[in-house]
Motif scaffolding. Structure first.
Motif, PDB file in Angstrom:
ATOM      1  N   GLN A  34       0.816  -1.196   0.000  1.00 51.17           N
ATOM      2  CA  GLN A  34       0.000   0.000   0.000  1.00 51.17           C
ATOM      3  C   GLN A  34       0.863   1.266   0.000  1.00 51.17           C
ATOM      4  OE1 GLN A  34      -2.776  -0.027   3.189  1.00 51.17           O
ATOM      5  NE2 GLN A  34      -3.868   1.800   2.506  1.00 51.17           N
ATOM      6  N   PHE A  35       2.022   1.180   0.657  1.00 51.68           N
ATOM      7  CA  PHE A  35       2.780   2.402   0.898  1.00 51.68           C
ATOM      8  C   PHE A  35       3.991   2.561  -0.018  1.00 51.68           C
ATOM      9  CE2 PHE A  35       0.870   1.032   4.914  1.00 51.68           C
ATOM     10  CZ  PHE A  35       0.010   2.107   5.108  1.00 51.68           C
ATOM     11  N   ILE A  36       4.524   1.449  -0.463  1.00 51.87           N
ATOM     12  CA  ILE A  36       5.789   1.552  -1.178  1.00 51.87           C
ATOM     13  C   ILE A  36       5.651   0.986  -2.577  1.00 51.87           C
ATOM     14  CG2 ILE A  36       8.252   1.017  -1.100  1.00 51.87           C
ATOM     15  CD1 ILE A  36       7.812   0.373   1.901  1.00 51.87           C
ATOM     16  N   ARG A  37       6.132   1.762  -3.549  1.00 50.85           N
ATOM     17  CA  ARG A  37       6.237   1.297  -4.919  1.00 50.85           C
ATOM     18  C   ARG A  37       7.661   0.768  -5.066  1.00 50.85           C
ATOM     19  NH1 ARG A  37       6.847   5.396  -8.210  1.00 50.85           N
ATOM     20  NH2 ARG A  37       6.964   4.696 -10.347  1.00 50.85           N
ATOM     21  N   PHE A  38       7.807  -0.508  -5.280  1.00 48.88           N
ATOM     22  CA  PHE A  38       9.153  -1.066  -5.348  1.00 48.88           C
ATOM     23  C   PHE A  38       9.730  -0.841  -6.734  1.00 48.88           C
ATOM     24  CE2 PHE A  38       7.252  -3.430  -1.858  1.00 48.88           C
ATOM     25  CZ  PHE A  38       8.215  -3.253  -0.907  1.00 48.88           C
ATOM     26  N   ARG A  39      10.200   0.350  -6.936  1.00 47.85           N
ATOM     27  CA  ARG A  39      10.753   0.682  -8.242  1.00 47.85           C
ATOM     28  C   ARG A  39      12.040   1.468  -8.016  1.00 47.85           C
ATOM     29  NH1 ARG A  39       9.529   1.914 -13.638  1.00 47.85           N
ATOM     30  NH2 ARG A  39      10.537   3.838 -14.258  1.00 47.85           N
ATOM     31  N   ALA A  40      13.090   1.088  -8.707  1.00 43.44           N
ATOM     32  CA  ALA A  40      14.366   1.789  -8.551  1.00 43.44           C
ATOM     33  C   ALA A  40      14.789   2.370  -9.890  1.00 43.44           C
ATOM     34  CB  ALA A  40      15.440   0.819  -8.061  1.00 43.44           C
ATOM     35  N   GLU A  41      15.165   3.626  -9.870  1.00 45.95           N
ATOM     36  CA  GLU A  41      15.803   4.195 -11.063  1.00 45.95           C
ATOM     37  C   GLU A  41      16.900   5.156 -10.615  1.00 45.95           C
ATOM     38  OE1 GLU A  41      13.143   6.423 -13.494  1.00 45.95           O
ATOM     39  OE2 GLU A  41      11.985   7.152 -11.808  1.00 45.95           O
ATOM     40  N   TYR A  42      17.649   5.668 -11.570  1.00 46.61           N
ATOM     41  CA  TYR A  42      18.830   6.428 -11.182  1.00 46.61           C
ATOM     42  C   TYR A  42      18.491   7.713 -10.442  1.00 46.61           C
ATOM     43  CZ  TYR A  42      18.397   9.962 -14.869  1.00 46.61           C
ATOM     44  OH  TYR A  42      17.982  10.993 -15.649  1.00 46.61           O
ATOM     45  N   LYS A  43      17.266   8.243 -10.676  1.00 43.11           N
ATOM     46  CA  LYS A  43      16.904   9.513 -10.033  1.00 43.11           C
ATOM     47  C   LYS A  43      16.678   9.364  -8.536  1.00 43.11           C
ATOM     48  CE  LYS A  43      14.830  11.633 -14.067  1.00 43.11           C
ATOM     49  NZ  LYS A  43      13.577  11.679 -14.828  1.00 43.11           N
ATOM     50  N   ASP A  44      16.529   8.129  -8.075  1.00 35.70           N
ATOM     51  CA  ASP A  44      16.307   7.922  -6.648  1.00 35.70           C
ATOM     52  C   ASP A  44      17.531   8.280  -5.824  1.00 35.70           C
ATOM     53  OD1 ASP A  44      13.870   6.991  -7.322  1.00 35.70           O
ATOM     54  OD2 ASP A  44      14.413   4.881  -7.256  1.00 35.70           O
ATOM     55  N   LEU A  45      18.694   8.199  -6.442  1.00 36.27           N
ATOM     56  CA  LEU A  45      19.927   8.456  -5.702  1.00 36.27           C
ATOM     57  C   LEU A  45      20.638   9.646  -6.331  1.00 36.27           C
ATOM     58  CD1 LEU A  45      20.737   4.734  -5.431  1.00 36.27           C
ATOM     59  CD2 LEU A  45      20.785   6.246  -3.456  1.00 36.27           C
ATOM     60  N   PRO A  46      20.838  10.707  -5.579  1.00 36.51           N
ATOM     61  CA  PRO A  46      21.429  11.931  -6.144  1.00 36.51           C
ATOM     62  C   PRO A  46      22.794  11.689  -6.766  1.00 36.51           C
ATOM     63  CG  PRO A  46      20.810  12.238  -3.841  1.00 36.51           C
ATOM     64  CD  PRO A  46      20.522  10.826  -4.164  1.00 36.51           C
ATOM     65  N   MET A  47      23.553  10.706  -6.206  1.00 36.53           N
ATOM     66  CA  MET A  47      24.886  10.462  -6.757  1.00 36.53           C
ATOM     67  C   MET A  47      24.807   9.841  -8.143  1.00 36.53           C
ATOM     68  SD  MET A  47      24.440   9.964  -3.496  1.00 36.53           S
ATOM     69  CE  MET A  47      24.979  10.606  -1.930  1.00 36.53           C
ATOM     70  N   PHE A  48      23.765   9.040  -8.379  1.00 36.12           N
ATOM     71  CA  PHE A  48      23.602   8.467  -9.717  1.00 36.12           C
ATOM     72  C   PHE A  48      23.187   9.564 -10.704  1.00 36.12           C
ATOM     73  CE2 PHE A  48      22.660   3.820  -8.285  1.00 36.12           C
ATOM     74  CZ  PHE A  48      23.993   3.675  -7.964  1.00 36.12           C
ATOM     75  N   THR A  49      22.350  10.502 -10.226  1.00 40.26           N
ATOM     76  CA  THR A  49      21.980  11.636 -11.079  1.00 40.26           C
ATOM     77  C   THR A  49      23.224  12.438 -11.436  1.00 40.26           C
ATOM     78  OG1 THR A  49      19.953  11.715  -9.785  1.00 40.26           O
ATOM     79  CG2 THR A  49      20.366  13.559 -11.268  1.00 40.26           C
ATOM     80  N   PHE A  50      24.061  12.697 -10.427  1.00 41.14           N
ATOM     81  CA  PHE A  50      25.319  13.420 -10.671  1.00 41.14           C
ATOM     82  C   PHE A  50      26.188  12.669 -11.664  1.00 41.14           C
ATOM     83  CE2 PHE A  50      29.772  14.220  -9.008  1.00 41.14           C
ATOM     84  CZ  PHE A  50      29.925  15.396  -9.689  1.00 41.14           C
ATOM     85  N   PHE A  51      26.206  11.347 -11.517  1.00 42.11           N
ATOM     86  CA  PHE A  51      26.998  10.504 -12.422  1.00 42.11           C
ATOM     87  C   PHE A  51      26.547  10.696 -13.867  1.00 42.11           C
ATOM     88  CE2 PHE A  51      27.498   6.440 -14.674  1.00 42.11           C
ATOM     89  CZ  PHE A  51      28.840   6.188 -14.479  1.00 42.11           C
TER      90      PHE A  51
END
Lengths: 185, 185
Positions: B58-75
């Protein structure tokens, strides 16, 4: 630009001593000393920081030090290596002040400087990303900010980044100066 | 080493074209193209990766992408900037093949290359430290490994580091080549 035409050049072409080149070499020497201080300060600041919280449970010792996080360990090691390299490069820098037209030793220094720049940047950046995580945490990955508990540890770790990033800027300037010195002989 | 004595030099000294310098410039051009491919591949690999787990609460969408982590965005941003810079530097690299004795443009390139090396290393290193955390977690900070859940996301993120670190090595070689080209004219 030529001072007195004394031939001190090494290598194939015995060019006269160049006053501008000598100035560049002196500036290079100063920047290296600044970078030594920056990286040494960073390594010591990160290496000596630790914080023990004033309460204990049965299972957890609430104590934080740099060895707990591999990236902080890498930061300390990278800063120490770069600091040692910079100290070792000082004699060569003095040699460049005396013999402004030296070429091969400058190329060697540019290469080593560039490699050390990469090492120092990698260490500083890895530590910075952990410091960021420690401050902000990451909700998606369920990583909680630990800076609420380990406040002084976090502050010290954040502060120790400054010297390291200052060292990165010094290295960029040193490489630029070396390139300028190489181009005029 | 002098090819035919045709005077194509720019700048103050109209030195003869240097065969070795031309070879160095061609190698510089090739290394730049390799670095373009490496950084472009890294940016795309990290930028397009995402993984949605096949269950939802109900609470969590189990989805990961690079925008979730600022360091990956910086990368991704760092790799994109460096890739764009490298593409823009290609005409100057071709210019250096044609005019082997150009000095000032080489100094400019060394300076920009060094800055871009620092940017690329910072991005790669920040992402690498997060990838490490995602794989191993950190017991002391209560950060759990997320790679058990987001396995393909983690693998893709890890793999995308390769092109970036390859680009770092290319940059070190490019700066070394520029220094060699500057020293002989």
């Amino acid at each position: 630009m030529k001072t007195d035409g004394v031939e001190l050049g090494t290598g194939k072409s015995y060019a006269p001593v160049d006053g501008v080149n000598r100035g560049v070499s002196i500036l290079d020497f100063i920047l290296r000393i600044v970078a030594v201080l920056g990286t040494l300060g960073s390594a010591i600041a990160m290496g000596t920081t630790n914080e023990t919280l004033p309460f204990v449970t049965q299972f957890i010792r609430f104590r934080a030090e740099y060895k707990d996080l591999p990236m902080f360990t890498f930061f300390v090691i990278a800063n120490s290596i770069v600091c040692a390299y910079l100290v070792l490069s000082l004699p060569l820098s003095i040699f460049h002040i005396l013999r402004s037209s030296a070429q091969r030793s400058r190329i060697l220094l540019i290469f080593l400087d560039t490699a050390m720049l990469a090492l120092l940047t990698a260490g500083a950046s890895a530590a910075a990303s952990i410091v960021y995580l420690a401050h902000k945490g990451n909700a998606k990955a369920n990583w909680f900010a630990i800076c609420q508990q380990f406040n002084s540890f976090c502050e010290r770790a954040s502060g120790s980044l400054i010297g390291s990033f200052g060292g990165v800027i010094m290295f960029i300037l040193i490489i630029l100066l070396s390139a300028v010195a190489l181009s005029r002989r």
